[in-house]
Design a protein around this motif. Sequence first.
Motif, mmCIF file in Angstrom:
data_model
loop_
_atom_site.group_PDB
_atom_site.id
_atom_site.type_symbol
_atom_site.label_atom_id
_atom_site.label_comp_id
_atom_site.label_asym_id
_atom_site.label_seq_id
_atom_site.Cartn_x
_atom_site.Cartn_y
_atom_site.Cartn_z
ATOM 1 N N PRO A 70 37.350 34.876 48.556
ATOM 2 C CA PRO A 70 36.974 34.107 47.315
ATOM 3 C C PRO A 70 35.929 34.078 47.003
ATOM 4 O O PRO A 70 35.641 33.799 45.696
ATOM 5 N N ARG A 71 34.685 34.212 47.592
ATOM 6 C CA ARG A 71 33.633 34.122 47.225
ATOM 7 C C ARG A 71 32.988 35.108 46.253
ATOM 8 O O ARG A 71 32.477 34.980 45.516
ATOM 9 N N LEU A 72 33.628 36.550 46.687
ATOM 10 C CA LEU A 72 33.439 37.501 45.648
ATOM 11 C C LEU A 72 33.971 37.334 44.393
ATOM 12 O O LEU A 72 33.050 37.738 43.467
ATOM 13 N N LEU A 73 35.009 36.713 44.325
ATOM 14 C CA LEU A 73 35.574 36.482 42.964
ATOM 15 C C LEU A 73 34.862 35.244 42.360
ATOM 16 O O LEU A 73 34.509 35.435 41.134
ATOM 17 N N GLU A 74 34.584 34.219 42.959
ATOM 18 C CA GLU A 74 33.697 33.168 42.602
ATOM 19 C C GLU A 74 32.298 33.571 41.838
ATOM 20 O O GLU A 74 32.035 33.152 40.941
ATOM 21 N N ASP A 75 31.860 34.631 42.527
ATOM 22 C CA ASP A 75 30.635 34.987 42.079
ATOM 23 C C ASP A 75 30.596 35.945 41.146
ATOM 24 O O ASP A 75 29.725 35.985 40.087
ATOM 25 N N ALA A 76 31.712 36.611 40.919
ATOM 26 C CA ALA A 76 31.768 37.860 40.020
ATOM 27 C C ALA A 76 32.099 37.355 38.528
ATOM 28 O O ALA A 76 31.743 37.703 37.669
ATOM 29 N N LEU A 77 33.046 36.493 38.746
ATOM 30 C CA LEU A 77 33.572 35.893 37.143
ATOM 31 C C LEU A 77 32.361 35.455 36.251
ATOM 32 O O LEU A 77 32.264 36.048 35.188
ATOM 33 N N PRO A 78 31.331 34.430 36.535
ATOM 34 C CA PRO A 78 30.367 34.321 35.757
ATOM 35 C C PRO A 78 29.350 35.342 35.548
ATOM 36 O O PRO A 78 28.888 35.469 34.271
ATOM 37 N N TRP A 79 29.309 36.129 36.490
ATOM 38 C CA TRP A 79 28.296 37.632 36.079
ATOM 39 C C TRP A 79 29.053 38.369 35.015
ATOM 40 O O TRP A 79 28.432 38.645 34.261
ATOM 41 N N VAL A 80 30.409 38.607 35.202
ATOM 42 C CA VAL A 80 30.991 39.492 34.307
ATOM 43 C C VAL A 80 30.981 38.719 32.786
ATOM 44 O O VAL A 80 30.779 39.340 31.890
ATOM 45 N N TYR A 81 31.208 37.398 32.827
ATOM 46 C CA TYR A 81 31.259 36.730 31.475
ATOM 47 C C TYR A 81 29.722 36.733 31.061
ATOM 48 O O TYR A 81 29.623 37.189 29.758
#
Length: 226
Positions: A70-81
């Motif tokens: 889950p940390r991979l997705l939690e970190d990725a979302l705001p970065w992609v945004y």
Amino acid sequence: MSNASLWCIPADTAEHYRSSKDMPAFAVSRRIAAHPRLSEFLGGNPLRLLDTNHRNHAAFMVEVFIANDPRLLEDALPWVYSAYHNQGIAFDYFAAELETWIAVIGETLPPEDAAAILPVYRWMLDAHPRSIERALRYQARRLPVSEVWQRDYDFILEHLFQGDYPVVIRHCRGLMQRGMSYAQVLRELFYPAMVEVGARWETGEFSVDMEHQTTAMVYGILFLKT
């Protein structure tokens, strides 16, 4: 992310998603292209930028499902945004994109696979306001880099700015072969690098074209395989 059941993605489901990911990505692109708010979403960018995001999203979600991290997705979302918003893409696009992925997955994947995957997508949609808040904080400050990875970060950043894509690829593969995980490459090196790219663009150190070129290069590197 408190619901651990989101991350019990069976190996067979992850493999089915991987093998069929191009079809739903194409379907998402087709539906977004017909969205009544498309022009607002694009902010003057070409449609191919969103097409690229849909393909990259599918490839990245394969890694998330395989890793069950889950940390991979939690970190990725705001970065992609943040990375896309820096190029002019409206934040509302991401909510529309996730709603479209939810619809497409429900229609194209076998019911048992869709049942396993859709809770993750619904969580991403619920997290949309938080992802915007974190993305805005990314824009407001540079991210610290651990002293352990500082030399690698400086090397990668220098060659990103020079356009040395093959050099960066080789360096990252070397790090992974020596034991650095894919998640660490993202978290320790590329999230801070993309925040730095955005910060330099915002302060006028980068032209729009240079920022776009560097961002596109990083998207390719993010999905490198060992």
